[in-house]
Design a protein around this motif. Structure first.
Motif, PDB file in Angstrom:
ATOM      1  N   PRO A   1       0.804  -1.224   0.000  1.00  0.00           N
ATOM      2  CA  PRO A   1       0.000   0.000   0.000  1.00  0.00           C
ATOM      3  C   PRO A   1       0.837   1.274   0.000  1.00  0.00           C
ATOM      4  O   PRO A   1       0.443   2.275  -0.575  1.00  0.00           O
ATOM      5  CB  PRO A   1      -0.824  -0.124   1.284  1.00  0.00           C
TER       6      PRO A   1
ATOM      7  N   VAL B   1      -6.840   5.074   1.763  1.00  0.00           N
ATOM      8  CA  VAL B   1      -7.876   4.631   0.827  1.00  0.00           C
ATOM      9  C   VAL B   1      -8.383   5.797  -0.012  1.00  0.00           C
ATOM     10  O   VAL B   1      -8.719   5.631  -1.181  1.00  0.00           O
ATOM     11  CB  VAL B   1      -9.019   3.943   1.593  1.00  0.00           C
TER      12      VAL B   1
ATOM     13  N   ILE C   1      -9.067  -3.792  -2.621  1.00  0.00           N
ATOM     14  CA  ILE C   1     -10.506  -3.904  -2.379  1.00  0.00           C
ATOM     15  C   ILE C   1     -11.015  -2.790  -1.476  1.00  0.00           C
ATOM     16  O   ILE C   1     -12.151  -2.822  -1.022  1.00  0.00           O
ATOM     17  CB  ILE C   1     -10.859  -5.274  -1.772  1.00  0.00           C
TER      18      ILE C   1
ATOM     19  N   GLY D   1      -9.490  -0.773   3.742  1.00  0.00           N
ATOM     20  CA  GLY D   1      -9.097   0.205   4.754  1.00  0.00           C
ATOM     21  C   GLY D   1      -8.222  -0.351   5.858  1.00  0.00           C
ATOM     22  O   GLY D   1      -7.861   0.376   6.782  1.00  0.00           O
TER      23      GLY D   1
ATOM     24  N   TYR E   1      -6.309   5.906  -2.937  1.00  0.00           N
ATOM     25  CA  TYR E   1      -6.563   4.847  -3.915  1.00  0.00           C
ATOM     26  C   TYR E   1      -7.830   5.131  -4.697  1.00  0.00           C
ATOM     27  O   TYR E   1      -7.905   4.907  -5.892  1.00  0.00           O
ATOM     28  CB  TYR E   1      -6.687   3.481  -3.219  1.00  0.00           C
TER      29      TYR E   1
HETATM   30  S1  SF4 Z   1      -7.454  -0.805   1.260  1.00  0.00           S
HETATM   31 FE1  SF4 Z   1      -5.341  -1.053   1.839  1.00  0.00          FE
HETATM   32  S2  SF4 Z   1      -5.284  -2.977   2.940  1.00  0.00           S
HETATM   33 FE2  SF4 Z   1      -7.210  -2.942   1.822  1.00  0.00          FE
HETATM   34  S3  SF4 Z   1      -6.751  -3.963  -0.100  1.00  0.00           S
HETATM   35 FE3  SF4 Z   1      -6.448  -1.800  -0.456  1.00  0.00          FE
HETATM   36  S4  SF4 Z   1      -4.292  -1.494  -0.070  1.00  0.00           S
HETATM   37 FE4  SF4 Z   1      -4.792  -3.455   0.813  1.00  0.00          FE
END
Ligand code: SF4
Ligand SMILES: Cc1cc2nc3c(=O)[nH]c(=O)nc-3n(C[C@H](O)[C@H](O)[C@H](O)COP(=O)(O)O)c2cc1C
Ligand SMILES: Cc1cc2nc3c(=O)[nH]c(=O)nc-3n(C[C@H](O)[C@H](O)[C@H](O)COP(=O)(O)O)c2cc1C
Ligand SMILES: Cc1cc2nc3c(=O)[nH]c(=O)nc-3n(C[C@H](O)[C@H](O)[C@H](O)COP(=O)(O)O)c2cc1C
Ligand SMILES: Cc1cc2nc3c(=O)[nH]c(=O)nc-3n(C[C@H](O)[C@H](O)[C@H](O)CO)c2cc1C
Ligand code: SF4
Ligand code: SF4
Ligand code: SF4
Ligand code: FES
Lengths: 192, 183, 561, 337, 208, 230
Positions: C381, C421, C405, C408, C424
């Protein structure tokens, strides 16, 4: 004897690294290190030519010394290198188009990489034998490739950092190169 | 002296012959770089970059005649991609060519349009339909927002409007974390 | 008998906070005065309304039908009158409005005719169609239309029922499993038959012993395995659950069916059971009301119930400083409570500073690697964050951003308290937008090239016509193959001629306006005005003003040259 | 707007740094006991200089000074630098080193978390390259030294460069075990007998205690110290086995110089080490091997700092090459249909 | 144009340029050769003058090679020249190149002048790799350290005095950097021993 | 003559070889440890650039496109060797200090780059001016960097001047820090110091340029090539 050769190789690659210790070949080091992939291409191409040039220039040096024409050394070396670079380009183009695609644009740049002239000149200065010359060239080439690729990876990461504006880009790359050179001073004394 | 001339002459003849032959054998392939640059340009065809469309600009970049920061519709993101492709340093958009602004679409005020077809001639992507003396309409999905149709309209009936935001088109924003207190 | 579990990498154990709300039975709510039903209650295209304001509808009557392949129907949760179809605020992080059907209940709860569906004899396609018509979508969070998950009847090996409910606070599945186990098992049996699954596994986290017990009891002799899972967020993620129970890993971009597994949430299965056995469309769902409220618990609420009605029912405290839609790990902060409940609304948490202390300001990432340690998708991450923050989205994609996914877990353990998140989501959104822009650019390039070719052809044709040796040219007014827009058809007119034509056009327009006093034909598409004359006047005025503007602009340009 | 998750259970960054500082305390206590109050003076000098430099840089860059200065990372950096200085070194050494560490090693790169090289080691290397004389003047440990300097005399030397009348620095100085070993070997004299390197072995124990605390608190991954110490010990043992006269044994190498301090506090700097498990092993083992090679064959008595910096520049590449397979994308794992 | 023709043309063009360039170079070389050789010679003499007393010959021209066995004692692998300084034909002093193999960071190359009376006249460092700022004080350009050897002979100081202070000898050495001076002192002492062994022959102007 | 001024401005500031184009870095970094060496090499490079610019510009009619690079290299190498021979004859001390960096001017990328980009398309006078300006720009950078490094490393300026002007010039050395303080900061004299020094010079230039840009507003509109936009 093999151990001596190993020493020459390691010495040229790490202890007296062309870029970080001898400070040769900096222009491509700074210029072709923004992207990892292109730096790998440059490293391969330079390594090839550098090794080849070391061998070829040894032959020329023998001839020049025999005829006492050492003042033509620079001229003869550089013309040979320039021709060799172009010929390499042709050769790769003919034999492996895929490789050519990768290396194509970096090949002409090699002519003005001062390591490619500097290493043969150092060879001549140190009166290296043929095998030694070749190994010295190969070691230097490996050293160049290693630090170029590491540097490119470092720079790729730094692209995302909050670098102060004035230092973004080249200045930070120079500082990184300086610190790399400082780190490589740790190798001093490990080979002649 | 003679020895020197002979040595260098020999070397030169050898290398020159090699390269002469080599030069002929080398094919000059079409520059694939242009295509790759063109693929990164927004294709708005607005000519703000100073070239009559995206492809000419791509050709200029490939030839090293143009900087990579002249395309306002591509914005900083576009420049970043170009810099990545060409292994150059990112440089901010040259404001002389215009400001990067969110994409807008042309809308023809149908109450005013006189059907002169001038905008149709101007549109580089044929996004305006309508026949002479008929009212014209912009196909929203094909309009690139280049604004080239705005100027020719004799009655100024074309307006550039920002498409409204809906939950479907909404995007997560860049998480603004106020780290810096001043620039 | 216990099954060998295949623990997934990472995961966290946040405090559960389930006890607040899982102690009491599922309650119900008095009919609210108004229901606000979003037309987009699922992933995919919004449904297309087939009612108009003023209609009266029966409970369960279809309000909107699916539009496109990925879509689902919407039904009236109760009988009443449609008062509006208009943009209203919906439960969405943006706080933007979207088209909603607003229904005022008449309080009579008159049902449409309900008919059980003969799913045993109907083919799987027919069942899927029925589920689509019944508006059954996944209730586990994402709201993916369930009928699309049935496949084409090829069948699967393992059916996984997701009762994990791993997020803190949420207890709606827990209560459902405890109180409606029999119906749930009936639903599971339907699914197993439909999908021809050999194995059926129900995964429930071991912090819900009562639910496990109830399910086991209900299963009786049926060959359904209820598996207690170690409590570890996010064991309820479909991929994590499948991995836990079967050891199979579903790669991103692949459907579980390809591996012979399919996963359904317990709520979904229950809804499917109601739809098939009782002919009841999906018009209500169980939602957990918890957090800083006086009466936490679960209620079965009609879709469209305004969220503030729900919160009033639960008795939100004074100290509440916001509400979460969904759990604290994956939900989002509600911009307003005016929206109506949707199918994916499994929980509403009232936030108070005591339960949700304010996050300290984020610090830079020190690459400690804690996030990688807990990431169930086994990503790095911190690298995704690094690239997303630097807006190097393509690099993030190379590092498998789309495998994230958004659970968090990474942000939960980050010592620098970075809202990872968020980055992302932003990066994904930008990449989607960039892909769309790329497609638009390709389209534009093709159209531009087509135009260039056409213009060149036209020019060539003209050149040939002009050349004295050319063969006599037919008097073409529309030369080259005309595609969509009729291009400029006439021969290149000298500038003054062009000007003349424009003048003529203006004159024509003026004449038309003066003469008939009728709006031009095209204008009829506009919202109809009552009187024509003012419109004509207005148009005149507009044109004049516009022409003045245009002239001015041209003058300005001239002077600049 | 802040979005999910709305919960957090992380030890805040400041606390992480404080714990690292706490873990240094046993070693510091031992070092003070062995070398005297000078150690504390160096710590104080380095801390003040580092914090001041950090504050100045943050101010120039327009960042909130209070918040970032108080994150504790500059203190960690300063302490690690101070602990690798000779305790009686002149005051400006610690100050200059800290300034270089923070300004050139950290802030130029963008501050916390963005630097490529370990800042403390940048400071150390700048000093040892620029001022080898001052940097190699290690006074003998108080317990074993031929002359004893009381606290005020130590401070007088650090701040004023003066020694009590009649005592030359030569009388105080002692080669550290590493230095003595290499000097002896170079002159063909017998090397160390493979035993622990005298008093510094005690120090090593102090660092070990702190390191175990960090491991227990899960603040450092085990791969880093284990890889580092493992490679160092294996190489040392190998060379010792091949030629016991010329090469000291594994225990000597683990117990002398900065081996344990490095293994637990320097190699473990999260910012400049790789984040993947495989990358960490490769990184730490290479650093351990380089440390040995520099100690045994190089010009510098200790190689920890150089080895760490050399491997720092490999970190981004290692990170990239050792990406673990993502969920569902593992070769050979069921799930690829 | 055919391939061969292109080859010939390319070769001719390059040949023309190469010949012109070579001619130019050869010319310049011819013009500067004398002067360059003189410059190099003068530089050499200037260096020798630093370790030799006044003389009336050209030590560089009069040099003779030291045979391998003796050269080896001075740390060389092969023969090296010995430079004699003559006054009125008599050899008054010799200059030798000496290698101290055990410096801190590798061999140290010295130029040592020895008088007819067996006394050191001067010591200059030709090349070294000692740590800058620590071990490089042996270089006359950095500190006057090397001047303390002038006038020293094998008897003055006596044999056990031929060491640095730290080791109980008479020669100064910077604290904290004793490896380098140790190597130099040892090399100087070896030089004096070698000169003593061949005193007769060398100062008579013979090779051995 | 604004054209010449533009060329000078390019060479000295806007397109400065050392600060902007980053070509010819190796000699810049190695030889800049003191002012005297730096300026000497800078002037040598400058001379080579001017001469090679003139040579290329005047000979370009006879240089075939395909043999461009080898012939440019030939010309440059010849000129460099001439300079090398002259150094060895007339400035022997300096010749030894500069070592292989004189022959390496041959591969100094900036020389070839100017030959290729400028000299091969311009008249002789302009090519000479461009070579001189570029060389002067490089020399200026070398001088500044050399001064900074020499000051930082040993607290002097112009040390080694006697290598150029003979022993008489020894007194010209400027001792900035008191000689008996034995001031030294070795880092500055070593290659890393050169990297840091150049980095700070470039950072300074970029900060300066930005300040100027802020003061004078955005850059003027770039000229649009003729015929564009139609
Ligand atoms: S939110 Fe963070 S822990 Fe969850 S899948 Fe994505 S990168 Fe991995
Ligand atoms: C991190 C994460 C956690 C989830 N937790 C649950 C859960 O606890 N219970 C659940 O039913 N679905 C959960 N889901 C949703 C499932 O992944 C999956 O969408 C659902 O089980 C599919 O069933 P449905 O289509 O019937 O909703 C979670 C998803 C994610 C990404
Ligand atoms: C990075 C680092 C480098 C060090 N380098 C040296 C060194 O070169 N020489 C040294 O004697 N001590 C060095 N030390 C200090 C040692 O950790 C230790 O304190 C010291 O060697 C103990 O002294 P003693 O061996 O005389 O007991 C260094 C410490 C660190 C952290
Ligand atoms: C980085 C470094 C470089 C050194 N360089 C030298 C050197 O060039 N010459 C030298 O004699 N000692 C050098 N030393 C010191 C030696 O290691 C050794 O400690 C010293 O010579 C012992 O001398 P002493 O007995 O006077 O303390 C150096 C030490 C260090 C740490
Ligand atoms: C376990 C741990 C070890 C650290 N080690 C170092 C170190 O060796 N050197 C240093 O300058 N900072 C160290 N720091 C502090 C901080 O991470 C460092 O200053 C960053 O490199 C600054 O970006 C450490 C921090 C932690 C948590
Ligand atoms: S500015 Fe950009 S979009 Fe417009 S024509 Fe130029 S390249 Fe295309
Ligand atoms: S309609 Fe107007 S704005 Fe849209 S693409 Fe065509 S010319 Fe450009
Ligand atoms: S947990 Fe936070 S600080 Fe640690 S590596 Fe991940 S993002 Fe960075
Ligand atoms: S000057 Fe060395 S590579 Fe350019």
């Amino acid at each position: 004897m093999p151990f001596d050769y190993l020493l020459v190789l390691v010495g040229a690659a790490l202890v007296n690294n062309v870029v970080l210790t001898r400070i040769l070949g900096l222009c491509p080091f700074m210029g072709v290190s923004r992207k990892l992939t292109s730096s790998v291409g440059m490293a391969l191409a330079t390594a090839f030519v550098l090794t080849l040039a070391s061998g070829a220039s040894w032959l020329i040096e023998q001839a020049l010394q025999a005829w006492q024409l050492t003042y033509l050394r620079t001229l003869a070396f550089i013309v040979t290198i320039a021709a060799m670079v172009q010929f390499t380009e042709l050769f790769i183009h003919a034999t492996s188009p895929a490789l050519y695609q990768v290396l194509g644009i970096y090949l002409p740049l090699i002519t003005t990489n001062c390591a490619v002239l500097g290493i043969p000149l150092l060879n001549a200065q140190a009166q290296h034998g043929f095998v030694e010359s070749l190994l010295f060239g190969l070691g230097s080439a490996l050293g160049f490739s290693l630090v170029l690729i590491l540097f490119a990876a470092v720079r790729e990461r730094q692209e995302g950092a909050d670098t102060p504006l004035a230092f973004k880009g080249t200045p930070l790359a120079l500082i990184t190169a300086g610190l790399m050179s400082l780190a490589f001073m740790g190798f001093t004394g490990m080979a002649r | 002296m003679l020895q020197a001339l002979a040595a260098m002459g020999g070397l030169a003849v050898l290398l020159g012959a090699l390269l002469g032959v080599a030069a002929l054998r080398l094919r000059v392939a079409a520059n694939p770089l242009v295509d790759r640059i063109d693929a990164l340009l927004p294709q708005t065809q607005c000519a703000q970059c100073g070239y009559p469309g995206c492809r000419p600009y791509a050709e200029a970049i490939a030839a090293g005649e143009a900087q990579i920061n002249q395309c306002p519709p591509g914005g900083d993101e576009g420049i970043r991609r170009l810099a990545g492709l060409l292994g150059q340093e990112f440089i901010p958009l040259n404001r002389a060519h215009g400001e990067a602004k969110p994409k807008r679409l042309a809308v023809i005020d149908e109450r005013v349009c006189i059907g002169c077809t001038l905008c149709i001639q101007a549109c580089p992507v044929d996004a305006i339909v309508g026949a002479a003396r008929q009212m014209h309409t912009v196909i929203a999905s094909e309009c690139t927002g280049c604004e080239l149709c705005v100027a020719p309209c004799p009655v100024d009936c074309i307006e550039m409007v920002a498409p409204g935001e809906t939950p479907a088109s909404w995007r997560w924003r860049y998480p603004v974390i106020p780290l810096k207190v001043s620039a | 008998m216990s099954r060998i579990l295949h623990p997934f990498h990472g995961g966290i154990r946040p405090p559960e906070h389930k006890r607040h709300s899982n102690g009491s039975r599922i309650g119900s709510l008095p009919l609210p005065s108004q229901l606000v039903l979003s037309l987009r209650q699922h992933i995919g295209q919004p449904a297309r309304p087939i009612v108009v304001p003023g209609d009266t509808v029966l409970k369960g009557q279809t309000l909107a039908v699916p539009e496109g392949r990925i879509s689902s129907a919407l039904h009236a949760p109760t009988s009443g009158r449609i008062v509006a179809i208009e943009p209203r605020s919906v439960p969405h992080p943006s706080g933007l409005t979207e088209l909603c059907v607003v229904l005022v209940p008449d309080g009579q709860e008159r049902w449409v005719e309900r008919m059980p569906f003969d799913w045993r004899t109907a083919g799987i396609e027919a069942v899927a169609q029925q589920l689509c018509a019944m508006g059954v979508v996944g209730l586990g969070g994402a709201g993916f239309p369930t009928h699309l998950k049935l496949g084409s009847g090829r069948g699967i090996e393992t059916l996984v029922i997701n009762g994990a409910e791993c997020e803190p606070y949420i207890t709606c599945d827990d209560r459902l499993m405890r109180e409606r186990a029999a119906d749930l098992v009936a639903g599971i049996q339907i699914l197993r038959t439909l999908l021809r699954a050999q194995t059926v596994l129900v995964g429930v986290e071991d912090n819900k012993p009562e639910a496990i017990e109830a399910l086991q009891l209900a299963c009786g002799g049926a060959d359904i395995e209820v598996v207690a899972l170690p409590t570890r967020y996010p064991s309820g993620g479909a991929k994590q659950l499948i991995r836990l129970l079967t050891g199979l890993e579903v790669p991103a971009g692949t459907r579980a069916t390809e591996l012979g597994v399919q996963c359904f949430n317990v709520g979904t299965v229950y809804a499917l059971y109601r739809a098939l056995e009782h002919g009841e469309p999906l018009i209500s769902r169980i939602v957990t009301l918890t957090g800083a409220v006086a009466r936490p618990g679960n209620v079965e609420a009609l879709l469209g119930t305004p969220l503030d009605a729900l919160m009033q029912h639960a008795g939100a405290d004074d100290g509440v400083e916001g509400y979460l839609y969904g759990g604290p790990m994956m939900g989002f902060a509600l911009p307003s409570l005016a929206a109506g409940l949707t199918k994916s609304g499994n929980c509403i948490v009232a936030k108070s500073p005591a339960l949700f202390p304010p996050a300290p300001p984020p610090m830079p990432c020190i690459r400690c690697g804690d996030c990688a340690q807990v990431c169930p998708a086994e990503l790095q991450p911190m690298d995704l964050y690094w690239f997303a923050r630097a807006r190097q989205f393509d690099r993030a994609r190379e590092r498998h951003l789309f495998d994230c996914i958004e659970c968090g877990a990474c942000a939960y353990v980050c010592p620098s308290h970075i809202p990872l998140v968020d980055y992302y989501r932003h990066a994904k959104a930008e990449l989607w937008a960039a892909d769309a822009a790329g497609q638009a650019a390709d389209l534009a390039r093709r159209r531009h090239q087509a135009r260039q070719r056409r213009l060149e052809a036209a020019q060539q044709a003209r050149a040939e016509r002009r050349s004295p040796h050319a063969a006599p040219v037919p008097a073409v007014t529309s030369p080259a193959p005309v595609v969509l827009p009729p291009p400029q058809t006439d021969a290149p007119a000298p500038l003054d001629e062009k000007q003349a034509r424009i003048a003529a056009a203006l004159a024509r327009a003026a004449a038309r306006r003066d003469g008939a006093g009728q709006p031009p034909a095209a204008a009829s598409a506009q919202p109809v005005a009552d009187e024509a004359q003012p419109v004509a006047d207005e148009k005149q005025a507009r044109i004049e003003a516009a022409m003045a503007r245009a002239a001015q602009r041209r003058a300005a340009q001239e002077s600049r040259r | 707007m802040r979005t999910s998750p709305f919960l957090s259970a992380a030890t805040p960054l400041q606390r992480v740094m404080l714990k690292v500082l706490a873990a240094l305390l046993p070693g510091i206590a031992l070092q003070v006991w062995l070398f005297g109050i000078g150690v504390l003076a160096q710590l104080a000098l380095a801390s003040v200089a580092a914090l001041a430099t950090e504050a100045l840089c943050l101010k120039l860059r327009g960042y909130p000074v209070r918040r970032f200065v108080s994150d504790g990372s500059a203190l960690v950096c300063a302490w690690l630098l101070a602990l690798s200085l000779p305790p009686l070194a002149p005051w400006w050494l610690a100050v200059l080193g800290s300034m270089f560490a923070i300004a050139l090693g950290k802030q130029v790169y963008g501050g916390l978390g963005q630097n490529t090289f370990n800042p403390a080691m940048v400071g150390f290397v700048v000093l040892i390259v620029s001022f080898p004389a001052q940097m190699s003047h290690w006074a003998a440990p108080l317990a074993a030294g031929p002359a004893y300097l009381d606290a005020s005399a130590q401070l007088a030397h650090i701040f004023g460069g003066v020694l009590p009348h009649g005592i030359g620095f030569d009388a105080l100085a002692s080669a550290t075990p590493l230095d003595a070993a290499r000097t002896a070997v170079r002159q063909g004299l017998p090397g160390p007998d493979g035993m622990l390197g005298g008093t510094s072995a005690w120090l090593a124990l102090g660092w070990l205690v702190g390191g175990l605390f960090l491991l227990q608190q899960r603040l450092i991954p085990w791969q880093l110290p284990c890889g580092f110490l493992g490679a160092l010990a294996v190489l040392a043992a190998l060379f010792h086995w091949a030629d016991p006269a010329a090469h000291a044994g594994a225990l000597f190498h683990l117990g002398s110089g900065a081996a344990l301090l490095g293994a637990f506090f320097i190699v473990t700097d999260p910012v400049t080490a790789p984040t993947t498990a495989r990358g960490r092993i490769i990184y730490a083992a290479s650093a351990g091997a380089l440390t040995y090679l520099i100690r045994a064959f190089g010009n510098f008595p200790d190689g920890v700092a150089f080895a760490v910096l050399i491997m720092n520049m490999a970190t981004p590449l290692l990170d990239q090459l050792t990406q673990p397979p993502v969920f569902g994308r593992k070769a050979g794992r069921a799930g690829r249909s | 144009m055919s391939t061969t023709a292109a080859g010939v043309r390319g070769a001719l063009t390059l040949l023309a340029f190469a010949l012109a360039a070579t001619a130019l170079l050869a010319g310049v070389w011819d013009l500067t050769r004398e002067r360059a050789a003189r410059s190099a010679h003068a530089a050499r003499l200037a260096l020798l003058a630093q370790v030799l007393p006044a003389h009336d010959n050209d030590p560089a021209r009069d040099a003779w090679p030291l045979p391998a066995p003796q050269a080896r004692r001075l740390g060389h692998a092969g023969p090296v020249p010995v430079y004699p300084a003559r006054r009125n034909g008599t050899v008054v002093a010799l200059a030798l190149e000496v290698v101290a193999p055990d410096g801190y960071a590798g061999p140290i190359r010295l130029l040592v002048g020895v008088g007819r009376d067996g006394a050191l006249l001067g010591v200059r460092v030709l090349a070294h790799r000692e740590t800058p700022g620590l071990g490089d004080y042996i270089d006359a350009a950095r500190s006057p350290w090397s001047s303390q050897f002038a006038g020293r002979t094998l008897g003055e100081p006596p044999e056990d005095g031929w060491a640095i202070r730290q080791d109980g000898g008479v020669f100064d050495a910077t604290a904290g950097a004793s490896v380098t001076p140790r190597a130099v002192v040892a090399a100087l002492r070896r030089t004096l021993l070698v000169v003593r062994d061949h005193h007769a022959a060398w100062f008579a102007g013979r090779a051995s | 003559m604004s054209d010449a001024r533009a060329i000078m401005h390019d060479g000295l500031w806007r397109q400065n070889a050392g600060l902007v184009q980053l070509l010819g870095l190796c000699p810049v970094l190695v030889i800049s440890s003191n002012v005297v060496n730096a300026v000497s090499l800078g002037l040598a490079t400058c001379a080579v650039m001017m001469l090679s610019g003139m040579a290329v510009a005047s000979l370009r009619r006879w240089i075939p496109q395909t043999l461009r690079v080898p012939i440019f290299m030939l010309i440059i190498a010849t000129l460099v060797t001439v300079v090398d021979l002259l150094f060895s004859a007339y400035a022997h001390g300096l010749y030894r200090v500069l070592g292989i960096f004189i022959p390496l001017i041959t591969t100094n990328c900036i020389v070839l780059a100017r030959a290729e980009v400028f000299a091969s398309r311009q008249p002789v006078a302009r090519a000479a001016l461009d070579g001189a300006a570029m060389g002067a720009g490089l020399t200026a950078v070398l001088a500044v960097l050399g001064a900074l490094r020499e000051l930082a490393a040993q607290g002097t300026l112009l040390s080694g001047i006697d290598l150029v002007f003979g022993a008489a010039a020894r007194g010209w050395v400027i001792q900035v820090t008191p000689a008996d303080a034995h001031y030294q900061f070795l880092l500055a004299a070593l290659p890393p110091g050169a990297f840091f020094g150049l980095a700070f010079l470039i950072a300074g230039k970029s900060a300066w340029d930005r300040r100027i840009a802020r003061r004078t507003g955005p850059a003027p509109l770039a000229t649009v090539p003729d015929g564009a936009g139609g």
